[in-house]
Structures are given as structure tokens and as C-alpha cells.
Write an enzyme that holds these catalytic residues in place. Structure first.
Site, PDB file in Angstrom:
ATOM      1  N   ASP A  45       5.877   6.197   0.764  1.00  0.00           N
ATOM      2  CA  ASP A  45       6.154   4.863   0.924  1.00  0.00           C
ATOM      3  C   ASP A  45       5.737   4.501   2.256  1.00  0.00           C
ATOM      4  OD1 ASP A  45       7.070   2.384   0.646  1.00  0.00           O
ATOM      5  OD2 ASP A  45       8.922   2.835  -0.228  1.00  0.00           O
ATOM      6  N   ASP A  46       4.662   3.520   2.534  1.00  0.00           N
ATOM      7  CA  ASP A  46       4.138   2.949   3.779  1.00  0.00           C
ATOM      8  C   ASP A  46       3.586   4.219   4.580  1.00  0.00           C
ATOM      9  OD1 ASP A  46       5.521   0.629   2.867  1.00  0.00           O
ATOM     10  OD2 ASP A  46       6.804   0.441   4.386  1.00  0.00           O
ATOM     11  N   CYS A  83       4.186  -2.280  -1.914  1.00  0.00           N
ATOM     12  CA  CYS A  83       4.577  -1.187  -2.839  1.00  0.00           C
ATOM     13  C   CYS A  83       4.818  -1.503  -4.238  1.00  0.00           C
ATOM     14  CB  CYS A  83       5.829  -0.857  -1.977  1.00  0.00           C
ATOM     15  SG  CYS A  83       6.974  -1.849  -1.563  1.00  0.00           S
ATOM     16  N   ARG A  87       2.906   0.565  -7.351  1.00  0.00           N
ATOM     17  CA  ARG A  87       3.562   1.336  -8.418  1.00  0.00           C
ATOM     18  C   ARG A  87       3.503   0.854  -9.893  1.00  0.00           C
ATOM     19  NH1 ARG A  87       7.619   4.245  -4.905  1.00  0.00           N
ATOM     20  NH2 ARG A  87       6.960   3.371  -2.905  1.00  0.00           N
ATOM     21  N   LYS A 141      12.414   6.415  -5.453  1.00  0.00           N
ATOM     22  CA  LYS A 141      12.529   4.953  -5.280  1.00  0.00           C
ATOM     23  C   LYS A 141      11.656   4.295  -6.643  1.00  0.00           C
ATOM     24  CE  LYS A 141       9.873   1.144  -2.917  1.00  0.00           C
ATOM     25  NZ  LYS A 141       9.267   0.553  -1.725  1.00  0.00           N
ATOM     26  N   HIS A 143      11.687   0.412  -7.914  1.00  0.00           N
ATOM     27  CA  HIS A 143      11.446  -1.006  -7.372  1.00  0.00           C
ATOM     28  C   HIS A 143      10.503  -1.606  -8.259  1.00  0.00           C
ATOM     29  CE1 HIS A 143      10.135  -3.251  -3.299  1.00  0.00           C
ATOM     30  NE2 HIS A 143      11.206  -3.981  -3.930  1.00  0.00           N
ATOM     31  N   HIS A 236       9.436   4.404   4.330  1.00  0.00           N
ATOM     32  CA  HIS A 236       9.689   2.915   4.398  1.00  0.00           C
ATOM     33  C   HIS A 236      10.929   2.888   5.531  1.00  0.00           C
ATOM     34  CE1 HIS A 236      10.987  -1.106   3.325  1.00  0.00           C
ATOM     35  NE2 HIS A 236      10.114  -1.123   2.641  1.00  0.00           N
ATOM     36  N   ASP A 346       1.520   4.175  -1.137  1.00  0.00           N
ATOM     37  CA  ASP A 346       1.669   3.181  -1.978  1.00  0.00           C
ATOM     38  C   ASP A 346       0.675   2.005  -1.269  1.00  0.00           C
ATOM     39  OD1 ASP A 346       3.403   2.677  -0.194  1.00  0.00           O
ATOM     40  OD2 ASP A 346       4.999   2.266  -1.457  1.00  0.00           O
ATOM     41  N   ASN A 347       0.612   1.840  -0.055  1.00  0.00           N
ATOM     42  CA  ASN A 347      -0.124   1.018   0.712  1.00  0.00           C
ATOM     43  C   ASN A 347      -0.280   1.675   2.087  1.00  0.00           C
ATOM     44  OD1 ASN A 347       2.947  -0.491   0.200  1.00  0.00           O
ATOM     45  ND2 ASN A 347       2.454   0.090   2.369  1.00  0.00           N
ATOM     46  N   LYS A 411      -0.073  -2.937   6.394  1.00  0.00           N
ATOM     47  CA  LYS A 411       0.388  -3.314   4.882  1.00  0.00           C
ATOM     48  C   LYS A 411       0.616  -4.679   4.732  1.00  0.00           C
ATOM     49  CE  LYS A 411       5.139  -2.883   2.620  1.00  0.00           C
ATOM     50  NZ  LYS A 411       6.450  -2.307   2.995  1.00  0.00           N
TER      51      LYS A 411
END
Length: 769
Positions: A45-46, A83, A87, A141, A143, A236, A346-347, A411
Site C-alpha cells: 500500500d502506497d 488504492c 485493487r 486489506k 477496501h 499506508h 497499488d499506487n 498518489k
């Protein structure tokens, strides 16, 4: 060839050697093809493009380094700018908006591209693999469920088990605390953990659970292949790590962000991750106005900012450790050779922390609109607490720019810094032609690629309807041949920011157009990525006709992908369906149960006045928490301690307390009254048997995602609201009497609440009638 018409191809030995078969009509679950590989997708994540060793980072990632050495390293992989959209695209093979996720799963304006629910007629990667004979596991996660459907009474049709996973363990929400998770779900039920043990750390727990799922499969079936989707909650915010791992990086970032950025860029060029002609964007276009010069900082600021990055590096290191533990278990089982491992972000890295970072994450995260003058976005606390359980932090923008080296922006934007991410693929049994790949690959290409490698077809029909045609294309040819073509074109959109990559050209619109300018209008920039991969020279004035053509092509792609309406005025965040109104109705809570879910709790309290009515039957010496809502990121509680009634308020890390003599033995009515005042302030008062006993005025209102941990009755669940109380008593379970009733009564909404409830329920009923 169109995916819906091509049938499927079955793996038959190694990359590039396949036998074609017609697509079967799936039974409930088929038998997987003989020799089908295991599949592990690890999504971080991130994570910025340069944070991992293979992409130029100095953070120690030996496991990922080995993965890259034996597999494929993609230097031109792009994803969605946020994110949830990434996903959704990963799991469906659809473009983000067609998958229902033009934004993260915290809005519900009523438009198809922003439904924040995966389409029922789009089989997920897990659903396809499960139908094809795979065991399917997920940790971490999710989400991908509307936040209004995360509570325990919600429709679970969009939860992981209903979207193809046999087993699930993790956080359904967008993020959580790694030391004290706000809410964990196992399969379809909330995990009842009254108190986390000393030293609990979520990354370790997720890895333990993932390994256990594999072990439990192998005890019962030694041959069935598995798909494991491991979606990290790191890195994240709030960025957290274990003390020993933070200590490992002490002192490594004292030279500052500019020096680290230059060093990463030099390694990238030496390794061929960026071409020799690539330039590192300079301050005027690389957010220099948002990043203070390191040499101009005070000693305290440099120490604090370095600590933020030490914690971030430790968290990335822990991701590498988690992968190492997982691969070691596969080695022990003799299954590593035939396991495909996909590692991606994811980003891009995020600038949420602001120029100085923050030790008060929720004071600025998830807020829509301006805050009053004097709002404290970084409550001062000891820098050694950064990364630990007492503090919710996020690193400064300067380190985010380092993470995204060599690209500009972050992001949430459609510049390369928002969408250009690391991707590593490893498969020892099929990696005869591994190495660096510079073809353009998009996140929606991953699902069809993995299905093809697994020899499993995507069902032509799903849930009684023809399955949505996917947008992604398999990159199996790219794996087998470094000269094979990659993707040619892809649109991007996030909060009205637009972009289109078409061959070597990229058109970028960094701000939403006005209604008068139209979908293809507004400010556009033009970059030739072939000669300028880091977007340093805007060629809009040189090639206006080309730019107009690309903008118009973006508009056409947007119509096909349900991108409209653009969020040009912020209404996508403020308009919600009136079906959520029931979540704001009064509720009676039961003591000692798992806390009320975060969003359900917030509907009772956030941006409004409210009251909490408590009926207490007290015995001599009664003590403990009566009600608690929130954690170290912000919250409030009511408790009895040492013969006193305690009202505590955690204002994003600044603790306020008021005390009075506790009521004596017997039956009492205690009322917590919270009034929403102008300027996003709250006033708290506590009445006992009709007489005011304590109050605290002029408090900064908890907004956005705070309070993050939901309401617990009879104890303070998870991350404590009041750390001193926690150190003295732990969760401080109420004892010495009974909590007979706790009623939450929502009151008037704050005049500063911009939410508009659209009458969806009535309109739907009108259509039915």
C-alpha cells in the site's frame, strides 16, 4: 484478440509453450490443470517506485532483491492513482471505473463508475481460479466494500468470501493501526479480541495467518494449487513499525531527502531501471514549493523528519521479511519452484503528511474542505514515539518525493509519480527468459495473465449474466520475449484529474475542467515519454493539434469506461444515498462486545451533536471504562477511576481530562452531552442524575476518519484513547456493578457538515411501482 472470444490457453511446461482449449462451461468447481502453479500476489500500500532495492532504494530488501534477480522486473508498470481503484482492476481485469471504483470506497454518490462495489457480473480473479479448481486465500486489506456495508448487520455480498475467497483474515477498511488494529475480520465475522497481547504486530499476524492457511490446505490436500492474495496494510498511514526494525535504520536519513533522491536516481540509471537520457525533475515542477530545503531546517526538524523516514524504511523492511517467511515455508513444502509470485504497489507514494509530516494523522487525513485558522495538524510529541503504538504518523512530502524517484508528484495525481509503480514477477519453473521488461503494463493486465499461466479460463457467464468483457490483456508474451509489444494506450482519472498514455505520448490535465470547458477541456499538458519519461518538458505549445486529439481520445475512453461525471465541484464526496440514514438512528449498545464498526459509530457522532445515556448500577469501589470511542489518533472516553468520574478527550494526540467525585453505590443515570459549535468545535459535559459534574469546552472536533476505532462499552478496545489510563489498567474492563444500558442519541448535524442525502430509496421505489 478479444478476451471473450479467444477461449483460454493452458500452461504446459514453461512460459511460451501453451496448448489451446475451448473455454469450458464451469461446474461449481472444476479440477485444476495438472501441474498448475500456486499463485501469490503481494500488494503493498502506497509504496513508491524507488523504495525497493531492485528499483534503486537503499532500504534493505534482500528477499525482494532475490525475487527480482530470478524473475522479471517491470520498469514501465502503471496502476491507478489510488488504492481501491487499483485493487478492483487487479482482481477483475477491468479498468477501475468499469469495476465500480473511480475513487476509494468512502463515497457513494450513485453513479456506476463510483459505485464502490465490484460488479456482480464481473468474476474476480479469485472466483475464476476457485471455479477452476484452486484453493483461494486472502489476508490483509480488502477496501472493496462500501463503508456503509462494513458493519455486522450489513449485506455481505461484497465481502471477500462472497467474491471468491475460501478464507479471509484482515482489515476490511482502507487501513488500520499495526500495533492495535481497529477491527479485524476472519472470514465473515469480526474477530473478538478484548485485548491485544504485548508485542502484537499486524504484519506478523497476517503472515502467520497466510502460512497457516497454506499449511491447513496441505494437511488435507497435497495437490490442489492455491491462490494467495496478501494485501499489506503497510506502508499506508499511519506509518508504524516494530522498535527493533526502526532502530536498524537509525541515523541513515540524516543527510536529507535531496541527497537520498539523487543517490536513488544514480542507482536506477546504473541498473537500467530508467533510461540514460531520463532527467530528474527539478524543484520548479517537482513540488519544490511544498518541500522545505533540508539545510534550512532546524536541528529538531531534521531529527524529526529523519525519524519519520526511519520508520517508513523499517515498515518496508518488514514487508520484505514477511515475504521471506512465506517463501521459506514454500521451500520447506517443496513448492517454491512452481509458485508464481507477483509483488506490486497499488499506487505511488503519498504526500498526505504535508511539508513537515505529521504525528497527528487524522487531523488532516480524510478531510474534505478547509479547517479553521489555528487548526493543529501535528500535535507535538517526542520523536521517539513516531512509529510506535502511541502515535499515528505520516512522513513528510520530501520523503514521498524520494519514494517516487525519478517521477514527479504523488498518489492521487495522474502524473507518473501517482501511477508509476514497482512490479516484480517471479516463477522459477517458468523463468527461462526472465529479466528487465520495459513494456507498458497496466494493473488490469495482471488478472488475465495469471489466469493464462494457471491454465484456467475466465467464465463466460457469471451470476446468471454474460460476464463483463475485461479491459486487460495477458502479458504472457512479454514474459517470454523481451521484444514483445506491451500495452499501447490507457486512460487515467482521479478526482477530475485526467491523463491518457498513447504510445510514446502522454496528455495530462492536473486539475478538473469547469462545466463550461467540457470533459476534454481545461488545462492540458503534453509529454513525449519516449524522450522524456519523467515529464519535464511540456510540449503543449509545440503540438496543439496532437494534444487536442489526445484530449478528445481521453473523452471517448472516459465515456466507454463510465468515468463521468467528473468530480469538478466536490459533490461526489458530499452526496450520499438516504439509505444510509438508518445508520444515524439511535442505538443501544451491549457491554463487553466487540466495538461498533467504525463507519456505523461515526454516523452517530461525527459532524453533529449527540448524547450518550448510561444507566449504571454501582457497587462500592466500582471502576473501569464505561464507554470509549477512538484511539491514539483521536477519541473520547468516560470512566470511573480511583473514586472519580473521568472524562477524557484525545484531540489528535493532545489529551484533555476532567474529573469529579464518582457517584456512590446505587442506580444512576449518567449522560454525556456533546454539542457541536461553530468553527468545527465540540463541547463535552457529563451529568449525573440530572446535575452537571464535569465539562470540557472548545475542543477540536474529530473529523474525517476519526474517531477511527469504533465505540466499545465496558472497556477501551484496541488502541487506547488515554495512554496513561492504558498503562495503569490495560483495557480497564468495568467492574464493581453493572452497565445496564448505553444509548447513543444522535442530535443536530453541524452547520459545517456538507453531506447531502439523496432520496435514492424513494426513487428506486418509484421505478419499481
Amino acid at each position: 484478440m478479444d478476451e471473450g472470444a479467444r477461449g483460454y490457453e493452458r500452461f504446459d511446461g514453461r512460459v511460451g509453450e501453451f496448448t489451446s482449449q475451448s473455454e469450458p462451461s464451469w461446474p461449481a468447481r472444476a479440477t485444476a490443470p495438472a501441474g498448475a502453479p500456486n499463485i501469490v500476489v503481494m500488494l503493498v500500500d502506497d509504496l513508491g517506485f524507488s523504495d525497493l532495492g531492485p528499483f534503486g532504494g537503499e532500504i534493505e530488501t534482500p528477499v525482494i532483491d532475490r525475487l527480482a534477480d530470478e524473475g522479471w522486473v517491470f520498469t514501465n508498470y502503471r496502476t491507478a492513482p489510488m488504492c481501491s481503484p487499483a485493487r478492483a482492476a487487479l482482481l477483475t481485469g477491468l479498468n477501475p471505473h468499469r469495476a465500480g471504483f473511480g475513487y476509494v470506497a468512502h463515497i457513494d454518490p450513485g453513479y456506476p463508475g463510483f459505485a464502490c462495489e465490484l460488479p456482480a457480473d464481473a468474476p474476480t480473479l479469485a472466483e475464476s481460479l476457485r471455479a477452476g479448481g484452486y484453493a483461494t486465500f486472502m489476508v490483509g486489506k480488502w477496501h472493496l466494500t462500501l463503508e456503509s456495508r462494513l458493519h455486522d448487520g450489513a449485506d455481505r455480498s461484497s465481502w471477500p468470501l462472497q467474491r471468491g475467497f475460501d478464507r479471509y483474515f484482515g482489515a476490511m477498511d482502507g487501513f488500520t493501526s499495526l500495533h492495535h488494529p481497529h477491527r479485524l475480520v476472519q472470514d465473515n465475522s469480526v474477530v473478538d479480541v478484548p485485548e491485544y497481547p504485548e508485542g502484537f504486530f499486524l504484519t506478523d499476524e497476517l503472515t502467520d495467518r497466510a502460512i497457516a492457511m497454506i499449511d491447513e490446505l496441505r494437511v488435507n490436500d497435497r495437490r490442489k494449487p492455491f491462490f494467495l492474495y496478501y494485501a499489506h496494510t503497510s506502508v499506508h498511514g499511519p506509518i508504524q513499525a516494530k522498535a527493533a526494525d526502526i532502530e536498524k535504520y537509525r541515523g541513515r536519513y540524516e543527510r536529507g531527502w535531496n541527497a537520498l533522491r539523487e543517490e536513488r536516481f544514480a542507482r536506477q540509471r546504473a541498473r537500467g531501471i530508467v533510461p540514460p537520457h531520463a532527467a530528474l525533475p527539478a524543484d520548479p515542477i517537482a513540488d519544490g514549493d511544498r518541500i522545505p530545503h533540508w539545510d534550512a531546517l532546524t536541528d529538531e526538524e531534521r531529527a524529526r523528519f529523519a525519524r519519520h523516514m526511519e520508520v517508513y524504511a523499517a515498515a518496508v523492511d518488514e514487508i520484505d521479511q514477511s515475504l521471506g517467511r512465506l517463501l521459506a515455508r514454500l521451500d520447506e513444502l517443496g513448492e517454491r519452484e512452481n509458485t508464481i509470485v507477483v509483488l506490486a504497489s497499488d499506487n505511488g507514494g503519498t504526500a498526505e503528511g504535508g511539508p513537515g509530516g505529521t504525528r497527528s494523522y487524522f487531523s488532516q487525513f480524510g478531510l474534505h474542505g478547509a479547517v479553521p485558522d489555528g487548526w493543529v495538524s501535528d500535535v507535538p510529541r517526542p520523536i521517539e514515539d513516531i512509529g510506535g503504538p502511541r502515535l499515528f504518523g505520516q512522513y513528510p512530502t520530501g520523503w514521498a518525493r524520494v519514494s517516487n524517484t525519478p517521477f514527479r508528484s504523488f498518489k492521487g495525481t495522474t502524473y507518473e509519480g501517482g501511477v508509476h509503480a514497482p512490479l516484480v514477477v517471479s516463477w522459477p519453473a517458468g523463468a527461462a527468459s526472465a529479466g528487465i521488461r520495459d513494456q507498458f503494463v497496466f494493473v488490469s493486465d495482471l488478472a488475465p495473465t495469471l489466469l493464462e499461466l494457471a491454465g484456467v479460463g475466465r467464465p463466460a457467464r457469471w451470476n446468471g449474466a454474460e460476464a463483463l468483457e475485461i479491459d486487460g490483456s495477458s502479458i504472457v508474451d512479454v514474459l517470454a520475449d523481451r521484444s514483445a509489444p506491451g500495452r499501447e494506450r490507457q486512460y487515467f482519472e482521479c478526482i477530475g484529474r485526467r491523463a491518457l498514455v498513447d504510445g510514446d505520448w502522454k496528455a495530462v490535465s492536473p486539475v478538473p475542467p469547469s462545466a463550461a470547458e467540457g470533459a476534454a477541456g481545461g488545462v492540458w499538458e503534453l509529454y513525449h515519454l519516449g524522450s522524456d519519461p519523467t515529464e519535464t518538458v511540456d510540449r503543449a505549445w509545440q503540438e496543439p493539434d496532437r494534444l487536442r486529439g489526445l484530449a478528445e481520445r481521453w473523452r471517448q475512453e472516459a465515456w466507454r469506461n463510465t468515468v463521468f461525471p467528473l468530480d469538478d465541484d466536490g459533490t461526489l464526496h458530499t452526496v450520499r444515498p438516504d439509505t444510509e440514514a438508518a445508520l444515524s438512528e439511535p442505538v443501544r449498545l451491549v457491554p463487553f462486545r466487540p466495538p461498533l464498526e467504525r463507519f456505523r459509530s461515526a454516523r452517530l457522532t461525527v459532524l453533529r451533536s449527540f448524547e450518550v445515556h448510561v444507566d449504571l448500577l454501582l457497587e462500592p469501589g466500582a471502576a473501569g471504562v464505561i464507554v470509549a470511542h477512538g484511539d491514539q489518533g483521536g477519541g473520547y472516553l468516560l470512566a470511573l477511576e480511583d473514586g472519580e468520574l473521568l472524562l477524557g478527550y484525545n484531540a489528535y494526540g493532545a489529551m484533555r481530562r476532567a474529573r469529579a467525585a464518582a457517584p456512590g453505590p446505587g442506580l444512576h443515570e449518567v449522560v454525556l452531552r456533546v454539542r457541536a459549535d461553530v468553527g468545527l468545535r465540540w463541547s463535552f459535559a457529563v451529568d449525573v442524575d440530572g446535575a452537571e459534574r464535569v465539562r470540557i469546552d472548545d475542543l477540536p472536533m474529530l473529523l474525517g476518519m476519526a474517531p477511527f476505532t469504533g465505540i466499545s462499552v465496558g472497556y477501551d478496545y484496541g488502541g487506547p484513547v488515554d495512554w496513561d489510563l492504558h498503562e495503569a489498567h490495560g483495557t480497564f474492563r468495568f467492574d464493581g456493578g453493572r452497565i445496564l444500558a448505553v444509548d447513543y442519541l444522535p442530535g443536530e448535524r453541524s452547520p459545517e457538515d456538507p453531506t447531502v442525502l439523496r432520496a435514492i430509496a424513494r426513487e428506486v421505489q418509484d421505478l419499481v411501482d
